[in-house]
Each structure stands twice: as C-alpha cells, then as structure tokens.
Design a protein around this motif. Structure first.
Motif, short mmCIF file in Angstrom:
data_model
loop_
_atom_site.label_atom_id
_atom_site.label_comp_id
_atom_site.label_asym_id
_atom_site.label_seq_id
_atom_site.Cartn_x
_atom_site.Cartn_y
_atom_site.Cartn_z
N LYS A 146 0.83 -1.21 0.00
CA LYS A 146 0.00 0.00 0.00
C LYS A 146 0.86 1.25 0.00
N VAL A 147 1.90 1.26 0.82
CA VAL A 147 2.78 2.42 0.88
C VAL A 147 3.53 2.60 -0.44
N ILE A 148 4.06 1.51 -0.98
CA ILE A 148 4.77 1.60 -2.26
C ILE A 148 3.83 2.04 -3.38
N GLY A 149 2.61 1.50 -3.39
CA GLY A 149 1.62 1.93 -4.39
C GLY A 149 1.27 3.39 -4.28
N THR A 150 1.18 3.90 -3.05
CA THR A 150 0.89 5.32 -2.85
C THR A 150 2.04 6.18 -3.37
N VAL A 151 3.26 5.79 -3.09
CA VAL A 151 4.43 6.55 -3.57
C VAL A 151 4.50 6.52 -5.09
N ILE A 152 4.26 5.36 -5.69
CA ILE A 152 4.29 5.27 -7.15
C ILE A 152 3.17 6.10 -7.78
N THR A 153 1.99 6.08 -7.20
CA THR A 153 0.87 6.86 -7.72
C THR A 153 1.16 8.35 -7.69
N VAL A 154 1.65 8.83 -6.56
CA VAL A 154 1.95 10.26 -6.43
C VAL A 154 3.11 10.64 -7.36
N SER A 155 4.11 9.80 -7.44
CA SER A 155 5.25 10.08 -8.33
C SER A 155 4.81 10.12 -9.79
N GLY A 156 3.98 9.18 -10.19
CA GLY A 156 3.48 9.17 -11.57
C GLY A 156 2.65 10.40 -11.89
N ALA A 157 1.84 10.82 -10.95
CA ALA A 157 1.03 12.03 -11.17
C ALA A 157 1.92 13.26 -11.28
N MET A 158 2.97 13.31 -10.46
CA MET A 158 3.88 14.46 -10.53
C MET A 158 4.63 14.49 -11.87
N VAL A 159 5.08 13.33 -12.33
CA VAL A 159 5.76 13.28 -13.63
C VAL A 159 4.81 13.68 -14.74
N MET A 160 3.59 13.17 -14.69
CA MET A 160 2.60 13.49 -15.71
C MET A 160 2.29 14.99 -15.74
N THR A 161 2.26 15.61 -14.59
CA THR A 161 1.93 17.03 -14.51
C THR A 161 3.12 17.91 -14.87
N LEU A 162 4.30 17.56 -14.41
CA LEU A 162 5.45 18.45 -14.55
C LEU A 162 6.24 18.26 -15.84
N TYR A 163 6.16 17.10 -16.49
CA TYR A 163 6.93 16.84 -17.69
C TYR A 163 6.37 17.63 -18.86
N LYS A 164 7.22 18.37 -19.50
CA LYS A 164 6.82 19.16 -20.67
C LYS A 164 7.49 18.56 -21.89
N GLY A 165 6.87 17.58 -22.47
CA GLY A 165 7.42 16.92 -23.66
C GLY A 165 6.95 17.60 -24.93
N PRO A 166 7.23 16.97 -26.05
CA PRO A 166 6.79 17.54 -27.33
C PRO A 166 5.27 17.50 -27.45
N ALA A 167 4.73 18.46 -28.16
CA ALA A 167 3.27 18.52 -28.36
C ALA A 167 2.84 17.36 -29.25
N PHE A 168 1.74 16.77 -28.92
CA PHE A 168 1.18 15.66 -29.68
C PHE A 168 0.05 16.19 -30.53
N GLN A 169 0.20 16.11 -31.84
CA GLN A 169 -0.83 16.61 -32.74
C GLN A 169 -1.46 15.44 -33.47
N ILE A 170 -2.76 15.33 -33.34
CA ILE A 170 -3.49 14.27 -34.02
C ILE A 170 -3.72 14.65 -35.48
N ILE A 171 -4.09 15.89 -35.70
CA ILE A 171 -4.38 16.36 -37.05
C ILE A 171 -3.25 17.31 -37.47
N LYS A 172 -2.59 16.98 -38.55
CA LYS A 172 -1.52 17.83 -39.07
C LYS A 172 -2.12 18.79 -40.09
N GLY A 173 -1.56 19.96 -40.17
CA GLY A 173 -2.03 20.94 -41.14
C GLY A 173 -2.67 22.12 -40.46
N GLY A 174 -2.66 23.24 -41.12
CA GLY A 174 -3.17 24.46 -40.51
C GLY A 174 -4.65 24.69 -40.69
N GLY A 175 -5.27 24.08 -41.71
CA GLY A 175 -6.65 24.40 -42.01
C GLY A 175 -7.66 23.61 -41.22
#
Length: 117
Positions: free
Chosen positions: A44-73
């Motif tokens: 339970k403790v390890i799961g809690t630490v992993i959950t909080v760590s994963g949420a922090m990485v997901m929130t703080l990581y600024k990776g490349p933008a993911f675009q589903i539709i390419k093109g300007g129009g």
C-alpha cells in the motif's frame, strides 16, 4: 468556470491520485495502519508513492506537443482578445479547487466505510 482555471493534464493527474489521498487520510484518522512486517501494508505504501510520483511526472513533464491532425486548415483558433490560457491567479485557485475536491471525495469514501461498519 472551474475547468478554465487549470490544465486538463493537472486535473486528470489529480483525480488519479484519489486512492493515495484516501489512504493518507485513512492513516491520519487512524482507520488504517501500516505494519512494516506485512507485505500488504508495504505494498500500500509503495503503491501510494508510485501513484503520487506518476502524477507528478505526468503534470510536470513538458514533452513535445502531440498533434493528431496535421495541417493548418483543420483547426482554426478564433483568438484575439480572449485567451484560453488561465492566468496565474486562476492556476492557483484551480489547484486549490481540485485538491479540495479530491480531499472531499476521499473524505466521503472514509465516511462511507465508517457508516457501513
């Protein structure tokens, strides 16, 4: 109104931390105990630490933008004076609202357990 005060990434990560918040609140109210000699308590403790760590990485990581539709129009931005980005004060209030919402939700789960027993 509240969704314009924070990012969808932060909202998603915060809601995914709900089990960890519930576990921490249950520890605080002494409804749950951790026995370091028992595997399920350590898990339970390890799961809690992993959950909080994963949420922090997901929130703080600024990776490349993911675009589903390419093109300007395909997607037009009707910008101008109205900006979709929340201001600094809105980010703070959005964070407070989300965390208080998750704590209330976790408190509701704890209340249900104490009423059911």
């Amino acid at each position: 109104m509240g969704m314009k005060m924070t990012s969808t990434t932060f909202a998603s990560a915060t809601v995914n931390v709900l089990p960890a918040i519930t576990f921490i609140m249950a520890l605080t109210f002494r409804l749950e105990s951790v026995n370091w000699k028992k595997f399920h308590s350590v898990a339970k403790v390890i799961g809690t630490v992993i959950t909080v760590s994963g949420a922090m990485v997901m929130t703080l990581y600024k990776g490349p933008a993911f675009q589903i539709i390419k093109g300007g129009g395909a997607i037009e931005h009707h910008g101008g004076a109205a900006n979709d980005e929340p201001s600094e004060q809105n980010w703070v209030m959005g964070t407070v609202y989300l965390i208080s919402s998750c704590c209330s939700w976790a408190g509701f789960f704890i209340l249900q357990v104490s009423i059911a027993n």
